[in-house]
Design an enzyme around this catalytic site. Structure first.
Site, mmCIF file in Angstrom:
data_model
loop_
_atom_site.group_PDB
_atom_site.id
_atom_site.type_symbol
_atom_site.label_atom_id
_atom_site.label_comp_id
_atom_site.label_asym_id
_atom_site.label_seq_id
_atom_site.Cartn_x
_atom_site.Cartn_y
_atom_site.Cartn_z
ATOM 1 C CB SER A 34 43.489 46.086 44.972
ATOM 2 O OG SER A 34 43.081 44.819 44.551
ATOM 3 C CB VAL A 35 46.914 47.856 48.131
ATOM 4 C CG1 VAL A 35 47.642 48.576 49.241
ATOM 5 C CG2 VAL A 35 47.068 46.356 48.264
ATOM 6 C CG ASP A 37 41.306 49.571 43.764
ATOM 7 O OD1 ASP A 37 42.123 49.931 42.895
ATOM 8 O OD2 ASP A 37 40.876 48.414 43.869
ATOM 9 C CE LYS A 39 39.430 47.358 50.345
ATOM 10 N NZ LYS A 39 39.762 47.299 51.782
ATOM 11 C CB SER A 40 41.558 52.271 53.902
ATOM 12 O OG SER A 40 41.761 50.882 54.014
ATOM 13 C CG ASN A 167 37.983 56.703 44.930
ATOM 14 O OD1 ASN A 167 37.565 57.861 45.053
ATOM 15 N ND2 ASN A 167 38.851 56.169 45.777
ATOM 16 C CE LYS A 168 43.185 56.120 44.457
ATOM 17 N NZ LYS A 168 44.485 55.499 44.501
ATOM 18 N N GLY A 469 38.972 -6.791 52.450
ATOM 19 C CA GLY A 469 40.257 -7.423 52.162
ATOM 20 C C GLY A 469 40.235 -7.990 50.753
ATOM 21 C CB SER A 543 34.428 -2.820 50.431
ATOM 22 O OG SER A 543 34.851 -3.632 51.502
#
Lengths: 633, 305
Positions: A34-35, A37, A39-40, A167-168, A469, A543
């Site tokens: 996510s934003v 974490d 990632k970028s 991470n972190k 019909g 039908s």
């Protein structure tokens, strides 16, 4: 500090570098997170450490940091990565991005898949071209609902190898107990999924610890660094040892002497002289040559783009699958799949769609949503529609049988997208679980007398004219009149009437919804056989359900089916009540009677709509005959 | 058959197969595709791949070159020689309105000039011939906004790229279907890097415009960048004197807007070595990229390749 020192390269290094290009493999992986974490930051770090970040990009990032008021003396690697103006301004990643980097051992392509909005669509896109996924976890936060979600989705999308990037670690004092705790939490829910490999790595993307170089601050971790693991993991799916599959992409016809079939070998190996069949038609032949610009080959393997020429002049076109006669591929028009919906407009069963599988595009529809998959709770839910970014197990019906395989056996033969036939948007993507109707191992026989031949000797174009019909609407009366007129014109016809079929072919069926659907399925199949036999089939059936009439339509080519709605209102039909059935239904003597206590779904776009209150059966029959004769020419 | 050699698929061969697959998809699915031939190294690689993809047939689409009238002379010579040797059809287009108004990079400024002579010209040519797919040599590693570009990139009837509204793209199942006036830009080299391109040029011995190699050329220095005096149309500033310098180009745009780097690289190996050690990006010599940060993204939205 920004290091701009030149990497220590010498001529010897260049020689080594050039040599290593010859046996370098390619690994494609995705990152999920996510934003916050990091990632970028992680991807920025990988590119930076692989020497792929150029000076002016660094300068731009530093300038961006100043402009956005981001404090810090280290580079914000995320700013190197988030590509679009809107993303840099909002500090989020919008769309999947693909980036390349190379180390001495491997060439990598990373799919950077955002984990917040549209995560399902983004993850599915990334996973479709990845062999491995990195799940990012913020060491301070541990396992979050999104971690569970991303892991589950990765497994559903057929990812076999996982890296748990904790991470972190700098923000939790590099504490090994926290790392161990997160890993054991992770395994407690992820062990139920079928991953072939799982590697947890404690790291800090900002400082680079355990990315390219082992972390001196975390000596308690003895495992590989991220890049070591990425460089050495074996993700080969043994595509080369699987049965040969070749999806014909383009018919190569430079002149009348050469007719080749261009495509990429999806799996397996093919040799000159090998016996092959066309999966759809069952026709057999041998490989005459394997042509490439760089010279003819004696053998081609999975992943190679080649052109095959064949010994015999058999009918092969784009979308056909060539396979060995001994290991033929399943051909089916119904299968079960996991489908991810990627459009604002929800999916409802019965809607007309296009499916693209391999190089074949065909009309299809979803007949059932078996269950929706809740990716947060790992449970299955009942559903009648599918919303944006939801995943479900569905049944699909394709108008013409497709050569396909389970996605787990062969990605190229089991992954598909669905397209809106009008707006042309890509609406969703799916992976095939298995074929349906248990006829999947019956391969079509190549018959020598064709539909066209049978039709030609009758001097007509076969088709199905489907009258629908209410009971008592006048369907059979009109259909009878139509048949008489056609026979008088020398046409070969057959009339399938509801009452007659009910006494024979469908005598085992009642009037519940599921029995009505089965009844129509049988009639649809019989009428298809009649068309195959070259006959104009007139079908006179109540039908009541749109989707079943659609099913009948999809069994045939577009110009081989005409739906005729005999649009007599209920009040008129009931007033006529020629067979006394409405009176009995009203008295409760007949259950599930269409129009009384069972629904009738009015056709949305019939070829003809007939008004029996203003015209006679004879007049209406003439209109229908006109339509049929128009199609014949 | 005995003793046969089963080829090991290296990463360059995998990229090659992928690009060939993409071009065959265009040929099979588009109604009227065109190959945008810019004559640079990426175009040269792409053209080589197109020849391979359809062999023994010729590529089933024409080549098209947007001539801004400010291209390097050597590039135009190379273009005509290559097309002649291969026996392919080349459509040349220049914005007639731009020619009439004598639009040039100096009086109009690089940005307006590029809009009129490149973007507008391209859109004119695409509309004139009603092409529904245009194949180009752009790569994802060139620039940040290109990393998010699809392989089959949908353009509206107004030729707009809407980065937030792209079609999802999965596996190699490309959706090439378009409505009237709409089109697809196709990038078969999406997953290639600058180094991959040079390695492939080396491996396959692909000819490229000589400007990529170091030679003594007449240049002037403008704001720290070497601009080549390719002909006498380049207005010299007061006191400016062209000098001979060993230079080459990493990328080839319009000559007044493309800076050279100092280099004596004489072979493809030399170029690979320089690319390995450089700390400046490939497009740093493209003056139009750097007006402001979202610049290439903005140009792409409007229809720039």
């Amino acid at each position: 500090m920004i290091s701009t020192a030149e990497p220590p390269l010498s001529n010897q290094l260049l020689i080594d570098h050039l040599g290593s290009q010859d046996d370098k493999g390619l690994l494609r992986f995705m990152t999920c997170g996510s934003v916050d974490d990091g990632k970028s930051t992680l991807i920025g770090r990988l590119l930076y450490d692989a020497n792929l970040i150029y000076e002016e990009h660094l300068a731009n990032a530093v300038e961006d940091m100043r402009r956005l008021g981001v404090a810090g003396d280290t580079i914000d690697f995320a700013l190197l990565i988030d590509g679009l103006q809107a993303e840099r301004e909002q500090g989020i990643t919008i769309d999947v991005a693909y980036r390349s980097f190379t180390t001495a051992k491997r060439r990598f392509i990373v799919a950077d898949t955002p984990g917040h909005e549209q995560y399902m669509r983004n993850m599915a896109s990334g996973a479709s071209n990845s062999d491995l996924a990195i799940i990012l976890i913020d060491a301070r936060k541990g396992i979050l609902p999104q971690t569970r979600r991303h892991t589950f989705v990765a497994s559903l999308l057929g990812i076999r190898h996982l890296i748990i990037a904790v991470n972190k670690m700098d923000l939790v004092e590099w504490d090994h107990r926290i790392f161990n705790c997160i890993v054991s939490d992770f395994l407690s829910f992820a062990s139920r999924f079928d991953f072939s490999s799982l590697q947890a790595i404690p790291m800090c993307a900002r400082s680079g610890d355990n990315i390219f170089i082992p972390s001196p601050i975390m000596p308690w971790y003895q495992g590989p660094t991220l890049i070591e693991h990425l460089e050495t993991i074996d993700v080969s799916s043994e595509l080369e040892s699987k049965p040969f599959r070749f999806q014909v992409q383009w018919v190569n016809r430079p002149n009348s002497d050469f007719r080749g079939f261009s495509g990429t070998v999806a799996s397996g190996t093919v040799r000159v002289g090998e016996k092959l069949v066309v999966a759809g038609s069952g026709r057999g032949t041998k490989v005459k040559s394997i042509v490439t610009y760089d010279g003819d080959l004696s053998v081609a393997v999975a992943g190679q783009a080649v052109t095959l020429t064949l010994e015999d002049e058999i009918d092969v076109s784009r979308g056909d699958v060539l396979c060995p006669s001994a290991e033929r591929v399943e051909v089916t028009d119904r299968f079960q799949a996991r489908l991810i919906w990627m459009n604002e407009e929800p999916l409802v069963p019965g809607r007309r769609l296009l499916i693209k599988l391999g190089t074949r595009t065909a009309a299809c529809s979803v007949t059932d949503i078996c269950c929706k998959i809740d990716v947060n709770t790992f449970t299955e839910l009942a559903a009648s529609s599918l919303q944006l970014n939801e995943m479900a197990v569905v049944h699909l019906k394709v108008r013409e049988p497709l050569a396909c395989e389970s996605y787990n056996i062969n990605r190229a033969m089991g992954g598909f997208i669905v397209i809106d036939p009008v707006a042309n948007l890509t609406l969703g993507a799916g992976i095939i679980e298995h074929g349906l109707w248990h006829h999947n191992h019956v391969h079509p026989q190549a018959l020598t007398v064709s539909k066209e031949t049978r039709a030609t000797i009758k001097g007509q174009k076969p088709m199905v004219v489907w009258f629908t019909g209410l009971s008592g609407a006048g369907k059979s009366t009109i259909a009878n009149a139509v048949e008489k007129k056609l026979v008088a014109l020398g046409k070969h016809t057959y009339l399938l009437d509801g009452d007659n079929i009910r006494q024979g072919l469908s005598s085992d069926l009642g009037f519940t919804d599921s029995d009505r659907i089965e009844n129509i399925r049988r009639v649809a199949e019989v009428s298809r056989l009649l068309v195959d036999a070259g006959i104009i089939a007139l079908v006179s059936f109540i039908s009541p359900f749109r989707s079943e009439r659609q099913l009948a339509r999809e069994l045939l080519a577009e110009d081989e089916f005409a739906e005729i709605y005999v649009a007599t209102p209920l009040s008129v039909a009931e007033a006529r009540d020629t067979k006394g059935l409405y009176a009995r239904a009203r008295r409760g003597e007949i259950k599930n009677f269409t129009g009384i206590d069972s629904p009738y779904e009015v056709p949305e776009s019939p070829e003809l709509s007939l008004d029996t209150t203003t015209h006679s059966a004879e007049q209406l029959a003439n209109v229908v005959v006109e339509l049929i004769l128009e199609r014949c020419h | 058959m005995q003793g046969e050699h089963v080829m090991k698929i290296t990463h360059l061969r995998r990229l090659e197969s992928e690009s060939i697959f993409i071009m065959r998809e265009v040929a099979a699915e588009a109604r009227k595709p065109v190959f945008l031939y810019s004559v640079g190294k990426d175009s040269s690689v792409l053209l080589h791949l197109a020849i391979k993809a359809f062999y023994p047939s010729k590529p089933p689409f024409p080549l098209m070159h947007i001539d801004t009238t400010w291209k390097f002379k050597e590039l135009i010579e190379f273009r005509d020689r290559t097309v002649g040797q291969l026996g392919l059809i080349l459509i040349k287009h220049t914005n007639p309105e731009g020619v009439r108004r004598n639009v040039n990079p100096f009086d109009y400024g690089p940005s307006a000039y590029t809009n009129i002579m490149k973007t507008d010209a391209l859109l004119q040519a695409l509309e004139m011939e009603r092409f529904d797919a245009a194949i180009g040599g752009a790569r994802r590693d060139e620039e940040k906004s290109r990393a998010k570009e699809r392989v089959f990139s949908f353009r509206t009837a107004a030729h707009c790229w809407e980065p937030k509204n792209q079609r999802p793209e999965l596996w190699n199942l490309y959706n090439a279907r378009v409505g009237p006036g709409e089109s697809i830009r196709v990038f078969p080299l999406s997953n290639w890097t600058e180094l991959d391109v040079w390695h492939y040029i080396l491996l396959e011995n692909i000819p490229v415009v000589p400007l990529y190699f170091g030679a003594e050329r007449p240049v002037v220095n403008r704001s720290g960048k070497w601009i080549m005096v390719d002909d006498d149309r380049l207005p010299l500033l007061p006191g400016e004197q062209p000098q001979m310098k060993w230079v080459r180009f990493r990328t080839l745009g319009c000559y007044p807007l493309t800076a050279a780097i100092e280099s004596r690289a004489a072979t493809v190996e030399d170029i690979i070595y320089e690319t390995l050690v450089t700390r400046a990006s490939e497009r740093s010599g493209r003056l139009i990229d750097h007006d402001d940060k979202g610049s290439l993204e903005e140009k792409k939205r409007q229809g720039y390749f």
